[in-house]
Each structure stands twice: as C-alpha cells, then as structure tokens.
Design a protein around this motif. Sequence first.
Motif, short mmCIF file in Angstrom:
data_model
loop_
_atom_site.label_atom_id
_atom_site.label_comp_id
_atom_site.label_asym_id
_atom_site.label_seq_id
_atom_site.Cartn_x
_atom_site.Cartn_y
_atom_site.Cartn_z
N ARG A 160 0.94 -1.31 -0.05
CA ARG A 160 -0.06 0.02 0.01
C ARG A 160 0.99 1.29 -0.11
O ARG A 160 1.95 1.23 0.55
N ILE A 161 0.12 2.09 -0.55
CA ILE A 161 0.64 3.82 -0.30
C ILE A 161 -0.05 4.45 0.62
O ILE A 161 -1.07 4.16 0.87
N LEU A 162 0.71 4.86 1.75
CA LEU A 162 0.00 5.61 2.85
C LEU A 162 0.69 6.98 3.20
O LEU A 162 2.05 6.97 2.95
N LEU A 163 -0.09 7.97 3.72
CA LEU A 163 0.33 9.04 4.02
C LEU A 163 0.06 9.14 5.63
O LEU A 163 -1.01 9.03 5.85
N LEU A 164 1.02 9.54 6.54
CA LEU A 164 0.90 9.42 7.72
C LEU A 164 1.17 10.81 8.23
O LEU A 164 2.06 11.52 7.61
N ASP A 165 0.51 11.34 9.16
CA ASP A 165 0.89 12.81 9.98
C ASP A 165 0.87 12.44 11.28
O ASP A 165 0.51 11.61 11.95
N GLY A 166 2.06 13.19 11.95
CA GLY A 166 2.20 13.38 13.34
C GLY A 166 3.45 12.33 13.91
O GLY A 166 3.79 12.63 14.78
N GLY A 167 3.93 11.54 12.83
CA GLY A 167 5.00 10.93 13.19
C GLY A 167 6.20 11.72 13.38
O GLY A 167 6.92 12.04 12.43
N MET A 168 6.35 12.29 14.64
CA MET A 168 7.46 13.39 14.80
C MET A 168 8.82 12.85 14.05
O MET A 168 9.26 11.92 14.37
N LYS A 216 -3.37 18.79 3.09
CA LYS A 216 -4.01 19.78 3.53
C LYS A 216 -4.47 19.58 4.84
O LYS A 216 -4.55 20.54 5.77
N LYS A 217 -4.74 18.30 5.37
CA LYS A 217 -5.03 17.93 6.56
C LYS A 217 -3.75 17.93 7.59
O LYS A 217 -3.91 17.61 8.66
N ALA A 218 -2.69 17.79 6.99
CA ALA A 218 -1.45 17.47 7.81
C ALA A 218 -1.24 18.88 8.92
O ALA A 218 -1.11 19.95 8.38
N SER A 219 -1.10 18.55 10.14
CA SER A 219 -0.71 19.41 11.04
C SER A 219 0.72 19.28 11.66
O SER A 219 1.21 20.06 12.24
N GLY A 220 1.15 18.05 11.51
CA GLY A 220 2.62 17.30 11.96
C GLY A 220 3.66 17.40 10.87
O GLY A 220 3.51 18.11 9.85
N ASP A 221 4.42 16.28 11.21
CA ASP A 221 5.15 15.67 10.04
C ASP A 221 4.58 14.67 9.29
O ASP A 221 4.50 13.47 9.40
N ALA A 222 4.19 15.07 8.02
CA ALA A 222 3.55 14.07 7.13
C ALA A 222 4.70 13.14 6.43
O ALA A 222 5.79 13.87 5.79
N VAL A 223 4.60 11.93 6.31
CA VAL A 223 5.29 11.18 5.58
C VAL A 223 4.60 10.37 4.61
O VAL A 223 3.56 9.78 4.94
N LEU A 224 5.07 10.00 3.41
CA LEU A 224 4.61 9.06 2.49
C LEU A 224 5.60 8.02 2.42
O LEU A 224 6.61 8.10 2.32
N LYS A 225 4.71 6.88 2.63
CA LYS A 225 5.43 5.67 2.53
C LYS A 225 4.68 4.47 1.45
O LYS A 225 3.61 4.70 1.39
N PHE A 226 5.43 3.84 0.77
CA PHE A 226 5.18 2.54 0.13
C PHE A 226 5.46 1.32 1.08
O PHE A 226 6.79 1.27 1.16
N GLU A 227 4.63 0.61 1.20
CA GLU A 227 4.81 -0.64 2.01
C GLU A 227 4.51 -1.90 1.12
O GLU A 227 3.42 -2.04 0.76
#
Lengths: 272, 272
Positions: free
Chosen positions: A65-73, A103-114
């Motif tokens: 999957r491709i995922l976009l996470l927010d808040g992972g300091m 646009k919803k990201a308030s922290g450190d957003a990271v794009l991952k392919f897993e």
Amino acid sequence: MGKWRVQALRPTRMDRSAEFSRWKAQCLSRADLSRKGSVDEDVVDLVQLLNAREQFFTTSSCAGRILLLDGGMNGFEVQKQNCCWLLVTHKPCVKEDVVVALKKASGDAVLKFEPLVLHVQCRQLQDAQLLHSVAVDSGFRNSGITVGKKGKTMLAVRSTHSLEVPLSHKGKLMVTEEYIDFLLNIANQKMEENKRRIGRFYNCLQHALERKTVTNSHPKFKEKNNPTGSPKKERKAAKAHGKCIPEENEKEMENDGCDDLGISVTLFPEDY
Amino acid sequence: MGKWRVQALRPTRMDRSAEFSRWKAQCLSRADLSRKGSVDEDVVDLVQLLNAREQFFTTSSCAGRILLLDGGMNGFEVQKQNCCWLLVTHKPCVKEDVVVALKKASGDAVLKFEPLVLHVQCRQLQDAQLLHSVAVDSGFRNSGITVGKKGKTMLAVRSTHSLEVPLSHKGKLMVTEEYIDFLLNIANQKMEENKRRIGRFYNCLQHALERKTVTNSHPKFKEKNNPTGSPKKERKAAKAHGKCIPEENEKEMENDGCDDLGISVTLFPEDY
C-alpha cells in the motif's frame, strides 16, 4: 534414555500436528479484526493457496500500500501511535490525492510505500523452510522464520522494496507538487513490481508444493531438500527468464562497504 | 525403527556441534572481504560479545549508515547493480556533504538511511530463538531466522527504522536545499535511535545469556525458554523504563487497515 526419547518423541509429534490443526481451525474461523475487515485483493489467491494446504495458515496479510501519515515526529516509529492516517490506498494513486490529503496535515507528514507483508503459521520447521526459500527466491528477501517458545513456527514474508519520504514539517509542505508527482510515479512503479513479486511467489509456491508432493512419495528424490529444485547453473539460466531466483544485487547493496564475510543471505535456503 | 532413530540422532548432534565449531573457526579466520575491510565501530562490542560465545558467530554486519546512490532507475532495487555510490557515512552528516555529492549525480539519486543489519550463525535453533527474542525486544522487529537445507541456522537482525528518499531525476535535483537539510536532520536522528537500539540489544543480550547460563544449570528454572524472562505485566512496567520490550506500535502501524488477525509479530518469540 534412548528408549525414553523415542517414546516421548512420537506422541509429541502427533500432539503438535493435532494442535496445529486446532489452531488453524480457530484462527480461520475468527472474524477479520483488521480495519479493512477483508483480505486484500492482490493476495487473495496466495492466501487461499496457503490456507488450502494442511501445513500452513495465514495469520495476517497486507498486499502492499501507499500511505500518508501525519504526526510521526520526524518519522520516528516510536511516535507512531500518535499518527493520523491521511491517506491509505492499495491502488496506484495520483498527485491530487496526496495534495488534498496533505492539507489536513498538522505535524510531520510522511509518504510511505509498504510492500507485501504476510504472516504464515507453519506446522513444522521444514514447512517454514520451504516457504522461506520460495519467498526469498521470489524477491521477498527480508523474510524470516520465528519459532516461539512453545514451538509455534511462523514465516514472516517481507520485502526490501519500500519507500519512506518525509513531506511536511509541523504542517508546512517541504516539497513541490512536481516532486510529489515524481514521487508517486516511483511509488506506483514499486506497487507494480510488488504485484509482480506476489505473482512470482504464487507460481514458485505452486511448483515447490507439487515438487514436494512428488518428493515425499519418492524419499530418495534428489530435490527433497531443495524447494525450488534449481542448482546454481539452472538458477542463472532461470534468472534470465524471470523465474524464481534470489535478487543477489539487493544483498550486495545492503552490505557492500560494511563488514561482510561474503555469505549471501538470499542464498541461505539453497546453500546451507 | 525407534532404536535406529536414537543411534542416528546422537552422532548427528555431536557432528553438528563439531561442524559448527569448524565453520566458526574458518569464518572468523577469513579476511574481511567487505569494501571497508573492518567491523563498524558502533557494532564492535556486540560482534565481540556474540563471537565470544561458542554458540554464535557473526558472518556480516553493518552498524547503520546514510548513503546517497545514483542511477537506481526510479529506485528499483532490480537496477541497483548499475548504481553509483555518491556518499556513504556511518556518522551524522550535514547538508553540504549531500549537496556536493549530488553534483556528481547523472541519474536518479536516492538518499537512504539503512539501520543495523547483522547476520549471526547459530549452533542450534534454540540459540537462534534466544537471539531472535532479544533482537525483537530491542527494537529490531524485522529480524528472522533462516534454516538452510543442511541445517545451518542463521539469525538476520533487521530493523524497520529506515528512510528512502528520491532526490533527483536524470541528474536534475527535485528538492530544495532546505528540504535536504530537513531530511538529514531526520536521517541523523534515525542514526541516533539506531545506536540506542544497538546499545539496548547489547544489554538485553548480556542479561539473556547470563539468565540462560543460570537456567541451564537449573533445568527446572521457570525462565528456561524465556530469554528476556519478563512476563507481560513486567514487560509493560519495563517498557516505561525503556527496558527490553517489543515496540508493538510499529506492528500496529504495519498491519492496521489490512487483514490482520491480531497476532503481534513482535511478541512471537515470547508468546508462541
């Protein structure tokens, strides 16, 4: 002492086999506790192939999957429980999907392919060895066996084929939309390559299981302990035809420049 | 049949142990074939601790590094043999290092952080189980055992704690210097966290080996098959004090949203 050992061994083996069947029945009858609640489309065939064999059952799977996470300091896994999922997809995705989600990201957003992650409980160590060899030869080089203290034997199928890219810091985007487009092109290609590897895994597994069946009915058959049944020369030829062969160059990349006594991880299941 | 089995077992076990000692002597006497030609500073203690025990020897190691590769077409591992190494460092690095190295990029340059990779050959499966449990509990969650067809048993110590970021396309830089600065800050923090995990691994391993020694001299001792010797409750308490406990949140991140029947990979070595 010797006599005692023989007496002790046999019932234990029978118990283990019966116990494994109970575990399998229990596990497969349980509701799917995952957020998605079902097996990912791209691994359904592989999961069914495994669960149809008495010596295996799958306990978890993610096709990739491709995922976009927010808040992972700063992308620290240790912080991940505080993460917010901005986007998750098992399909190729386009720039707009990510730009909107960011646009919803308030922290450190990271794009991952897993890539594919699959956990398969195996009846015996030799079942896990066969599956491990097939997984590695199909390109899932970071696969490994876990044997618990009560003897439960699990194979974790893992690939090196990932991507982890910080995109924003404290809500501020750190890259251009052109870069996001470039990045998603790479992520989508990795997803395609991951699918090809899953297909290779499925095919290699079918062949290995057929071979094993033939083998077990002819105990002296040469390939007994060689699940992929291909000696080095054949393997080289096979590689040219995109068949089941380890991706040795990945191993070189991993350890070249560090202390490496030249033992190829990808070849353990064959050579050791 | 039973008698035959007992007779066959004993010499086999003795041979295996002697054979392991021969492998170990051979392997440790060989020249270090790695490009660097020596063990990375940050894992020297761990490598020495392992090689000092008769049941283990290390076959390869990389403490963890930041590297900049050129030519990996869209980061495909399958292309990596054509890669050029623009920069490799086992120490924290600054923007200028990368900016200068990137000037030499003609293809698709990718910045990677690779955490510890350690391969340890183990005398018996139970030695690998102990080491696996310690590795997972120290944060090296993607570790796994390989058992070859001739019975060689290897533990690969791996972490999930990586970074893979495409920076340029066909020689053209796709990000700003500000982003590279931001990225290296993250990479350097990951390197620090990786060092902490190596330290935790070293400490947990020492305790586990001491416990095992005590255990083996008292066969009925409860902790015999529990290397970290910490039941769940203690583990929770330990976690609060940064002791050896699995990082379950990583597992949650990995499979949440996919098909996951709720078995925690990080806990296998403890629970199964």
